[in-house]
Design an enzyme around this catalytic site. Structure first.
Site, PDB file in Angstrom:
ATOM      1  N   ASP A  32       0.622  -5.017   6.871  1.00 56.17           N
ATOM      2  CA  ASP A  32       1.974  -4.302   6.773  1.00 56.17           C
ATOM      3  C   ASP A  32       2.079  -3.309   7.870  1.00 56.17           C
ATOM      4  OD1 ASP A  32       4.149  -4.208   4.228  1.00 56.17           O
ATOM      5  OD2 ASP A  32       4.517  -2.608   5.878  1.00 56.17           O
ATOM      6  N   ASN A  88       7.826  -8.784  -5.015  1.00 55.16           N
ATOM      7  CA  ASN A  88       9.312  -8.303  -5.290  1.00 55.16           C
ATOM      8  C   ASN A  88       9.931  -9.550  -5.016  1.00 55.16           C
ATOM      9  OD1 ASN A  88       8.524  -5.894  -5.576  1.00 55.16           O
ATOM     10  ND2 ASN A  88       8.529  -5.214  -3.359  1.00 55.16           N
ATOM     11  N   GLN A  95      13.013  -6.373  -2.928  1.00 57.41           N
ATOM     12  CA  GLN A  95      12.551  -7.273  -1.761  1.00 57.41           C
ATOM     13  C   GLN A  95      13.672  -6.871  -0.738  1.00 57.41           C
ATOM     14  OE1 GLN A  95      13.210 -11.459  -2.710  1.00 57.41           O
ATOM     15  NE2 GLN A  95      12.010 -12.157  -1.240  1.00 57.41           N
ATOM     16  N   HIS A 101       6.531 -13.112  -0.202  1.00 56.06           N
ATOM     17  CA  HIS A 101       5.297 -12.428   0.449  1.00 56.06           C
ATOM     18  C   HIS A 101       4.623 -11.881  -0.942  1.00 56.06           C
ATOM     19  CE1 HIS A 101       8.718 -10.145   1.130  1.00 56.06           C
ATOM     20  NE2 HIS A 101       7.976  -8.825   0.806  1.00 56.06           N
ATOM     21  N   HIS A 103       2.385  -8.426  -1.685  1.00 56.76           N
ATOM     22  CA  HIS A 103       1.697  -7.204  -1.205  1.00 56.76           C
ATOM     23  C   HIS A 103       0.374  -7.159  -1.561  1.00 56.76           C
ATOM     24  CE1 HIS A 103       5.533  -5.182   0.243  1.00 56.76           C
ATOM     25  NE2 HIS A 103       6.179  -5.992  -0.583  1.00 56.76           N
TER      26      HIS A 103
HETATM   27  P1  AMP Z   1       9.665  -6.430   0.369  1.00 62.34           P
HETATM   28  O1  AMP Z   1      10.218  -4.779   0.193  1.00 62.34           O
HETATM   29  O2  AMP Z   1       8.747  -6.697  -0.683  1.00 62.34           O
HETATM   30  O3  AMP Z   1      10.497  -7.469   0.869  1.00 62.34           O
HETATM   31  O4  AMP Z   1       8.544  -6.085   1.634  1.00 62.34           O
HETATM   32  C1  AMP Z   1       8.687  -6.261   2.726  1.00 62.34           C
HETATM   33  C2  AMP Z   1       7.614  -5.473   3.552  1.00 62.34           C
HETATM   34  O5  AMP Z   1       7.456  -6.016   4.801  1.00 62.34           O
HETATM   35  C3  AMP Z   1       7.623  -4.165   3.613  1.00 62.34           C
HETATM   36  O6  AMP Z   1       6.366  -3.611   3.164  1.00 62.34           O
HETATM   37  C4  AMP Z   1       7.783  -3.823   5.219  1.00 62.34           C
HETATM   38  O7  AMP Z   1       7.210  -2.874   5.583  1.00 62.34           O
HETATM   39  C5  AMP Z   1       6.975  -4.916   5.624  1.00 62.34           C
HETATM   40  N1  AMP Z   1       7.615  -5.657   7.074  1.00 62.34           N
HETATM   41  C6  AMP Z   1       8.705  -5.848   7.415  1.00 62.34           C
HETATM   42  N2  AMP Z   1       8.864  -6.406   8.551  1.00 62.34           N
HETATM   43  C7  AMP Z   1       7.604  -6.624   9.128  1.00 62.34           C
HETATM   44  C8  AMP Z   1       6.881  -6.923  10.281  1.00 62.34           C
HETATM   45  N3  AMP Z   1       7.729  -7.393  11.343  1.00 62.34           N
HETATM   46  N4  AMP Z   1       5.568  -6.979  10.337  1.00 62.34           N
HETATM   47  C9  AMP Z   1       4.655  -6.445   9.250  1.00 62.34           C
HETATM   48  N5  AMP Z   1       5.287  -5.800   7.949  1.00 62.34           N
HETATM   49  C10 AMP Z   1       6.582  -5.927   7.995  1.00 62.34           C
END
Ligand code: AMP
Ligand code: ZN
Length: 136
Positions: A32, A88, A95, A101, A103
């Protein structure tokens, strides 16, 4: 199926570089960009599924074994003390990227993170009514 407007489709399929920890024909596991704790990573299916409601059963069935494999690897290599795995689904649940995805969040005794839930004391009759609503 891929979504050409989806950043996680591009990352999962290698069109955008990422810090990849693991890859197979179905998944890529990446670090992440804004980790909650040291080693916070994401399991991304290579196919586009918006969230838990939409992920194919055969793909979903492979997510937890992969989470277990990565948790064991990170516990061995990072020396974490426990794990949260979080998925999420929809904005209400937090989300922000609409490609399924999971975590993977290594936990350390002194990480200072707070991912605990607020508990609500609930009368037995109310719990019974909710149960009936779900299974009826
Ligand atoms: P969610 O809030 O469950 O949709 O989680 C999205 C996650 O993706 C967050 O923890 C962000 O920090 C992570 N994220 C967003 N863009 C990227 C990226 N380009 N590379 C790696 N992680 C990302
Ligand atoms: Zn996607």
């Amino acid at each position: 199926m891929k979504d050409e407007n989806c950043i996680f489709c591009k990352i999962a399929n290698g069109e955008i570089p990422s810090r990849t920890l693991y890859e197979d024909e179905d998944f890529r596991v990446i670090m992440d960009l804004a980790p909650a704790t040291k080693g916070h990573s994401l399991i991304l299916p290579k196919q586009h599924y918006k969230n838990l409601y939409e992920i194919a059963d055969d793909t979903a069935a492979k997510v937890l074994p992969l989470a277990k494999k990565m948790a064991n690897l990170m516990t061995e290599k990072l020396g974490c003390d426990g794990f949260n795995i979080i998925q999420n689904t929809n904005e209400v649940a937090g989300q922000t990227v609409f490609h399924f995805h999971m975590h993977l969040i290594p936990r350390y005794d002194s990480d200072g993170q707070n991912l605990t839930m607020k508990a609500h004391e609930t009368p037995a009759e109310e719990l019974d009514a909710i149960k009936q609503q779900i299974i009826k």
